[in-house]
Structures are given as structure tokens and as C-alpha cells.
Design a protein around this motif. Sequence first.
Motif, PDB file in Angstrom:
ATOM      1  N   GLU A  40       0.833  -1.191   0.000  1.00  0.00           N
ATOM      2  CA  GLU A  40       0.000   0.000   0.000  1.00  0.00           C
ATOM      3  C   GLU A  40       0.874   1.249   0.000  1.00  0.00           C
ATOM      4  O   GLU A  40       1.775   1.409   0.821  1.00  0.00           O
ATOM      5  CB  GLU A  40      -0.902   0.007   1.234  1.00  0.00           C
ATOM      6  N   LYS A  41       0.621   2.132  -0.975  1.00  0.00           N
ATOM      7  CA  LYS A  41       1.413   3.354  -1.083  1.00  0.00           C
ATOM      8  C   LYS A  41       0.957   4.381  -0.055  1.00  0.00           C
ATOM      9  O   LYS A  41      -0.237   4.568   0.147  1.00  0.00           O
ATOM     10  CB  LYS A  41       1.283   3.931  -2.496  1.00  0.00           C
ATOM     11  N   PRO A  42       1.904   5.058   0.605  1.00  0.00           N
ATOM     12  CA  PRO A  42       1.529   6.089   1.576  1.00  0.00           C
ATOM     13  C   PRO A  42       0.842   7.254   0.870  1.00  0.00           C
ATOM     14  O   PRO A  42       1.120   7.551  -0.299  1.00  0.00           O
ATOM     15  CB  PRO A  42       2.873   6.501   2.187  1.00  0.00           C
ATOM     16  N   LYS A  43      -0.051   7.916   1.553  1.00  0.00           N
ATOM     17  CA  LYS A  43      -0.818   9.027   0.996  1.00  0.00           C
ATOM     18  C   LYS A  43      -0.648  10.269   1.860  1.00  0.00           C
ATOM     19  O   LYS A  43      -0.237  10.201   3.009  1.00  0.00           O
ATOM     20  CB  LYS A  43      -2.307   8.646   0.916  1.00  0.00           C
ATOM     21  N   VAL A  44      -0.993  11.411   1.272  1.00  0.00           N
ATOM     22  CA  VAL A  44      -1.011  12.656   2.028  1.00  0.00           C
ATOM     23  C   VAL A  44      -2.113  12.567   3.086  1.00  0.00           C
ATOM     24  O   VAL A  44      -3.214  12.071   2.818  1.00  0.00           O
ATOM     25  CB  VAL A  44      -1.278  13.860   1.106  1.00  0.00           C
ATOM     26  N   GLN A  45      -1.808  13.007   4.292  1.00  0.00           N
ATOM     27  CA  GLN A  45      -2.794  12.996   5.378  1.00  0.00           C
ATOM     28  C   GLN A  45      -3.026  14.423   5.872  1.00  0.00           C
ATOM     29  O   GLN A  45      -2.105  15.235   5.905  1.00  0.00           O
ATOM     30  CB  GLN A  45      -2.302  12.155   6.562  1.00  0.00           C
ATOM     31  N   PHE A  46      -4.270  14.694   6.263  1.00  0.00           N
ATOM     32  CA  PHE A  46      -4.620  15.964   6.883  1.00  0.00           C
ATOM     33  C   PHE A  46      -5.155  15.678   8.281  1.00  0.00           C
ATOM     34  O   PHE A  46      -6.059  14.849   8.456  1.00  0.00           O
ATOM     35  CB  PHE A  46      -5.652  16.724   6.054  1.00  0.00           C
ATOM     36  N   ILE A  47      -4.576  16.327   9.299  1.00  0.00           N
ATOM     37  CA  ILE A  47      -4.911  16.050  10.689  1.00  0.00           C
ATOM     38  C   ILE A  47      -5.419  17.326  11.342  1.00  0.00           C
ATOM     39  O   ILE A  47      -4.731  18.357  11.325  1.00  0.00           O
ATOM     40  CB  ILE A  47      -3.683  15.525  11.467  1.00  0.00           C
ATOM     41  N   ASP A  48      -6.620  17.262  11.890  1.00  0.00           N
ATOM     42  CA  ASP A  48      -7.190  18.397  12.620  1.00  0.00           C
ATOM     43  C   ASP A  48      -6.761  18.326  14.079  1.00  0.00           C
ATOM     44  O   ASP A  48      -6.862  17.271  14.713  1.00  0.00           O
ATOM     45  CB  ASP A  48      -8.725  18.384  12.531  1.00  0.00           C
ATOM     46  N   ILE A  49      -6.289  19.434  14.611  1.00  0.00           N
ATOM     47  CA  ILE A  49      -5.807  19.472  15.986  1.00  0.00           C
ATOM     48  C   ILE A  49      -6.930  19.915  16.925  1.00  0.00           C
ATOM     49  O   ILE A  49      -7.527  20.975  16.749  1.00  0.00           O
ATOM     50  CB  ILE A  49      -4.606  20.431  16.117  1.00  0.00           C
ATOM     51  N   SER A  50      -7.205  19.076  17.918  1.00  0.00           N
ATOM     52  CA  SER A  50      -8.254  19.348  18.894  1.00  0.00           C
ATOM     53  C   SER A  50      -7.659  19.984  20.148  1.00  0.00           C
ATOM     54  O   SER A  50      -6.441  20.111  20.290  1.00  0.00           O
ATOM     55  CB  SER A  50      -8.973  18.055  19.266  1.00  0.00           C
TER      56      SER A  50
ATOM     57  N   VAL B 177      -4.547  22.704  11.180  1.00  0.00           N
ATOM     58  CA  VAL B 177      -4.653  21.564  10.265  1.00  0.00           C
ATOM     59  C   VAL B 177      -3.243  21.217   9.788  1.00  0.00           C
ATOM     60  O   VAL B 177      -2.556  22.055   9.190  1.00  0.00           O
ATOM     61  CB  VAL B 177      -5.559  21.880   9.055  1.00  0.00           C
ATOM     62  N   ILE B 178      -2.802  20.002  10.085  1.00  0.00           N
ATOM     63  CA  ILE B 178      -1.472  19.539   9.676  1.00  0.00           C
ATOM     64  C   ILE B 178      -1.587  18.779   8.355  1.00  0.00           C
ATOM     65  O   ILE B 178      -2.453  17.918   8.199  1.00  0.00           O
ATOM     66  CB  ILE B 178      -0.862  18.607  10.739  1.00  0.00           C
ATOM     67  N   ARG B 179      -0.702  19.117   7.419  1.00  0.00           N
ATOM     68  CA  ARG B 179      -0.576  18.324   6.195  1.00  0.00           C
ATOM     69  C   ARG B 179       0.672  17.466   6.315  1.00  0.00           C
ATOM     70  O   ARG B 179       1.787  17.973   6.425  1.00  0.00           O
ATOM     71  CB  ARG B 179      -0.451  19.218   4.966  1.00  0.00           C
ATOM     72  N   LEU B 180       0.459  16.147   6.321  1.00  0.00           N
ATOM     73  CA  LEU B 180       1.574  15.207   6.380  1.00  0.00           C
ATOM     74  C   LEU B 180       1.849  14.682   4.978  1.00  0.00           C
ATOM     75  O   LEU B 180       0.937  14.200   4.310  1.00  0.00           O
ATOM     76  CB  LEU B 180       1.241  14.024   7.297  1.00  0.00           C
ATOM     77  N   PRO B 181       3.091  14.745   4.516  1.00  0.00           N
ATOM     78  CA  PRO B 181       3.406  14.198   3.195  1.00  0.00           C
ATOM     79  C   PRO B 181       3.366  12.673   3.232  1.00  0.00           C
ATOM     80  O   PRO B 181       3.355  12.069   4.315  1.00  0.00           O
ATOM     81  CB  PRO B 181       4.831  14.709   2.957  1.00  0.00           C
ATOM     82  N   PRO B 182       3.350  12.031   2.068  1.00  0.00           N
ATOM     83  CA  PRO B 182       3.447  10.559   2.057  1.00  0.00           C
ATOM     84  C   PRO B 182       4.768  10.136   2.679  1.00  0.00           C
ATOM     85  O   PRO B 182       5.831  10.579   2.238  1.00  0.00           O
ATOM     86  CB  PRO B 182       3.388  10.208   0.565  1.00  0.00           C
ATOM     87  N   ILE B 183       4.717   9.354   3.735  1.00  0.00           N
ATOM     88  CA  ILE B 183       5.932   8.896   4.410  1.00  0.00           C
ATOM     89  C   ILE B 183       5.941   7.377   4.401  1.00  0.00           C
ATOM     90  O   ILE B 183       5.043   6.737   4.966  1.00  0.00           O
ATOM     91  CB  ILE B 183       6.008   9.414   5.863  1.00  0.00           C
ATOM     92  N   LYS B 184       6.931   6.823   3.740  1.00  0.00           N
ATOM     93  CA  LYS B 184       7.047   5.370   3.661  1.00  0.00           C
ATOM     94  C   LYS B 184       7.819   4.854   4.856  1.00  0.00           C
ATOM     95  O   LYS B 184       8.973   5.236   5.072  1.00  0.00           O
ATOM     96  CB  LYS B 184       7.736   4.936   2.363  1.00  0.00           C
ATOM     97  N   ILE B 185       7.190   4.019   5.648  1.00  0.00           N
ATOM     98  CA  ILE B 185       7.846   3.442   6.813  1.00  0.00           C
ATOM     99  C   ILE B 185       8.745   2.297   6.361  1.00  0.00           C
ATOM    100  O   ILE B 185       8.305   1.413   5.625  1.00  0.00           O
ATOM    101  CB  ILE B 185       6.806   2.909   7.825  1.00  0.00           C
ATOM    102  N   PRO B 186      10.019   2.312   6.738  1.00  0.00           N
ATOM    103  CA  PRO B 186      10.911   1.216   6.347  1.00  0.00           C
ATOM    104  C   PRO B 186      10.354  -0.130   6.777  1.00  0.00           C
ATOM    105  O   PRO B 186       9.776  -0.266   7.851  1.00  0.00           O
ATOM    106  CB  PRO B 186      12.214   1.542   7.103  1.00  0.00           C
ATOM    107  N   GLU B 187      10.519  -1.128   5.901  1.00  0.00           N
ATOM    108  CA  GLU B 187       9.984  -2.464   6.198  1.00  0.00           C
ATOM    109  C   GLU B 187      10.501  -2.994   7.525  1.00  0.00           C
ATOM    110  O   GLU B 187       9.783  -3.654   8.265  1.00  0.00           O
ATOM    111  CB  GLU B 187      10.358  -3.445   5.073  1.00  0.00           C
ATOM    112  N   THR B 188      11.764  -2.676   7.848  1.00  0.00           N
ATOM    113  CA  THR B 188      12.351  -3.189   9.086  1.00  0.00           C
ATOM    114  C   THR B 188      11.704  -2.579  10.312  1.00  0.00           C
ATOM    115  O   THR B 188      11.855  -3.074  11.416  1.00  0.00           O
ATOM    116  CB  THR B 188      13.861  -2.898   9.122  1.00  0.00           C
TER     117      THR B 188
END
Length: 318
Positions: free
Chosen positions: A4-14, A65-76
Motif C-alpha cells: 500500500e502506497k503512503p498518501k497525504v494525510q490531513f490532521i485536525d488538531i483538537s 490543520v497539519i498536512r503530512l506528506p506521504p511517508i514510507k515506513i521502512p519495512e524493518t
Amino acid sequence: MNTEKPKVQFIDISDDIAGQRIDNFLRNRLKNVPKSMIYRVLRKGEVRVNKKRIKPEYKLQAGDVIRLPPIKIPETAQVEAPSTKLNRVAELEKCVIYEDDHMLVLNKPSGTAVHGGSGLHFGAIEAMRALRPDARFLELVHRIDRDTSGILLIAKKRSALRHLQAQFREKTVQKYYFALAMGNWKPSMKKVTAPLLKNEVNSIVRVNPNGKPSETRFKVMEQFEQATLVQASPITGRTHQIRVHAQYVGHPLAWDDRYGDPRFDAYTKKFGLSRLFLHAANIKFTHPGTEELMDISAPMDKQLERALEGLRKAPRVS
């Protein structure tokens, strides 16, 4: 394999999250992402808050509102929750020294990180979540170094987390550590206020005039031939603060692999010591539910106790 390819995420801060630094928020949220990668995307401006570039020390506000770029987590780094059958995980159950509906207090062993990441499969918080599968909420209130033993607070409710972290921010929490320092620490040396600057890449901390204001109070507890047992109380909560302040005044701590002195390690090894002698022994704070004053102490492990017994039998300072 995770395809699964990482996607851009938007996070609302409460309101619950407001007040946290963006770097700490991301390190907590992206537990398996290397710390260096988090700081790299922050430095490059790939993380945006309200469509703007921000610095790692930016404090989040309710409504951001935070915009997180696609971040690929290393398999390890993609690991499952730790098994409760692992000895190190099961042993942590015996380290719980206080627990109620709002929180639990752990007497964390030396060598156990507070959380996983950076090559570690799990830390104390992941282990406690595995040991408490029915707990809906378990979060670290604060952190202590991997090689430091002693008191670690874990919140079991979000309201408790906010209450306790507010006490840390307002500096109303009193923390006391036992540390074995090299040489003869003069009783008149009661306070160190050297500013500390942290290298965000390798986490090495140095005294630097451009650093953050930092204060540690010290009290001599016992003098030995070539060492001093001191009680250290950090007024501020900087990374490695006690260790760096002790080194700065010429009394590095025993078995400190970053700021210590190999000659002191060799001396204390004769008394059975082979770990950092820094133990979070006592904490005082207001209970997040009852508002009563809590005063909790955690005993030192057998290795530290044996080392002190050996030092007491050696010749004393005249």
C-alpha cells in the motif's frame, strides 16, 4: 510485504492535542518512522500547518490543520505488538508500583526504552498496551532515558494525560533522582543553571549559551573514596539534563556512555556496576482525579544497591 502506497494525510488538531510541539506530536504519531526522517521532512517544509512551513519547536494550536506528506515506513520498522510471552514484556508487569483508573506508575528497568522506534521493536508503553489489551487509552505522560531506571507515569484517560502534562509544563511536579557522580562533589554545589542545546540529529546535548535555560538542583547524600551519591532534582525538563549538568561541573555519572568518563566506569566496575547510575526515585504531583497530593517512591534495583554497599565498605573520604 506491505504494498500500500503512503498518501497525504490531513490532521485536525483538537483541544486535547493543543500545546504539543509539532516534532513531539509527529514522533508520537509516527512511532515506527526514524527520528531523523521526521526532522528531515520538517526541515524541508514538507510538513505544513495551515498551509505554512513551520519549525520543529512550533506549538500546535486548537483548530490547526497539519498536512503530512506521504511517508514510507521502512519495512524493518513495521513490527507487530510485542508478545506478552516475551520475558522482558512479562517482567514489566512486576514493575507496576501504583495503578488506579486514571493512571499507572512504572518502576522502569534500565535498558528499556519508554517507546519503540529507531531500531527498537518495543518500549515500555508498547509493552504495557500488550499487557493491558482491554485498556482503551494508555499514553506516556513524560519520558526518561532508556538507560535511566525508575518512575515513569502512564495515563489511562485522556483527561488524566492533560492534567498531568499541565503539571509538568507548570513545573509543579517534583522529581528526585539518585545519581552516582565521579569525585568529591562539594555540598556547596547545590544548583547548576547552564543552558543546554540539543543536536536534533544525534540527540547529543551540550552546554551552549544559545541553548535553552536549564536548572538542576543537587544535594550530596553520601561521600565515598572516589565517588559521591547525589540527589538530583531537575527544575526544567531538558533531554539528558542531569547527565550533562553533572558532566559540566566536573562530576560525570557512572557508566554514562555519552557524557561519562571511562576511568570512573572502570573504578565502579570493581563494585559490580555495569549500567548508568541514574534512578528516578521519587515523584510528587497532584492526582488527576482526586486532586490529592501523591508521593510515590521507586526502589533501586539490586545492582545499584550492591554497588553502594561495596562503595560503603571501601575507604572513605577523610
